[in-house]
Design a protein around this motif. Sequence first.
Motif, PDB file in Angstrom:
ATOM      1  N   TYR A 148      34.562  39.069  40.172  1.00 33.14           N
ATOM      2  CA  TYR A 148      36.266  38.430  39.622  1.00 33.14           C
ATOM      3  C   TYR A 148      36.857  39.013  41.172  1.00 33.14           C
ATOM      4  N   VAL A 149      36.752  39.833  41.023  1.00 30.17           N
ATOM      5  CA  VAL A 149      38.002  40.497  41.994  1.00 30.17           C
ATOM      6  C   VAL A 149      37.000  39.720  43.166  1.00 30.17           C
ATOM      7  N   ILE A 150      36.046  38.903  43.778  1.00 33.30           N
ATOM      8  CA  ILE A 150      35.456  38.858  45.348  1.00 33.30           C
ATOM      9  C   ILE A 150      35.496  37.480  45.625  1.00 33.30           C
ATOM     10  N   VAL A 151      35.443  37.059  43.500  1.00 38.55           N
ATOM     11  CA  VAL A 151      35.864  35.761  44.003  1.00 38.55           C
ATOM     12  C   VAL A 151      36.872  35.046  44.207  1.00 38.55           C
ATOM     13  N   ILE A 152      38.314  35.229  43.446  1.00 38.90           N
ATOM     14  CA  ILE A 152      39.566  34.554  43.364  1.00 38.90           C
ATOM     15  C   ILE A 152      39.978  35.874  44.703  1.00 38.90           C
ATOM     16  N   SER A 153      39.873  36.750  46.121  1.00 39.21           N
ATOM     17  CA  SER A 153      39.799  36.965  46.515  1.00 39.21           C
ATOM     18  C   SER A 153      39.645  35.703  47.489  1.00 39.21           C
ATOM     19  N   SER A 154      38.103  35.156  47.551  1.00 40.18           N
ATOM     20  CA  SER A 154      37.499  34.296  48.143  1.00 40.18           C
ATOM     21  C   SER A 154      38.410  32.932  47.966  1.00 40.18           C
ATOM     22  N   MET A 155      38.929  32.360  46.674  1.00 42.04           N
ATOM     23  CA  MET A 155      39.578  31.184  46.832  1.00 42.04           C
ATOM     24  C   MET A 155      40.764  31.356  47.505  1.00 42.04           C
TER      25      MET A 155
END
Length: 215
Positions: A148-155
Amino acid sequence: MSRERKLLLAAIVLSGAGYLLVMAEGNTMMRWILKPGTILLIIGLVATMRDVAKTYRNLVIAGLLLSAIGDCFLLLAGDKWFVLGLSSFLFAHVVYFAAFVTRWQGLSFYRLIALIPISVYSVWLLSGLHKGIYNGGDTGLWLPVLVYVIVISSMIWSAVISGSRIAVAGAIVFFVSDSLLAWNMFVSPIAGAGYGVMITYYAAQFMIAKSIESR
């Protein structure tokens, strides 16, 4: 601004503020109405936006709908519902990522440098969450939280490359909201965390919705 949009804006503010009030009262029925209802009102506002990129608008609507579903899951107690809520928001962030990429403005020194603070904060957050999750014995939640943290950081970075300042602000505030929620849940209690989470969450979703009209 049309009368319809003014009414929708007023309804969004009143619904969001109403949810903050019922949080204190513990009114379960009103929480189920107002928490996802505020997001549905934002979708209603988006529907009034004309002369905008349809692909971008439709992706943002999809992200808002996934968020409303996630809101419902998070109203239920238990790790199973938390993971389902987390998954709904994860897919919402993937959809927002796709929306921002449609406005790709190309790479620049500024946009590449933006990766540094995003990465540093994400690593710091994950370090604290890893310790808190393992100390609490909820080890099965570590992988979903990591993804989740990786995805929101990419977002967030995709918002940066979109060139939209309001989209960047919305993405960052969303990360603040999720950070408060996760830290309060897994690391240590934060006074007033529930209110901070919801205020930043609604502000973030509203800014992302408004980014549809930004050029």
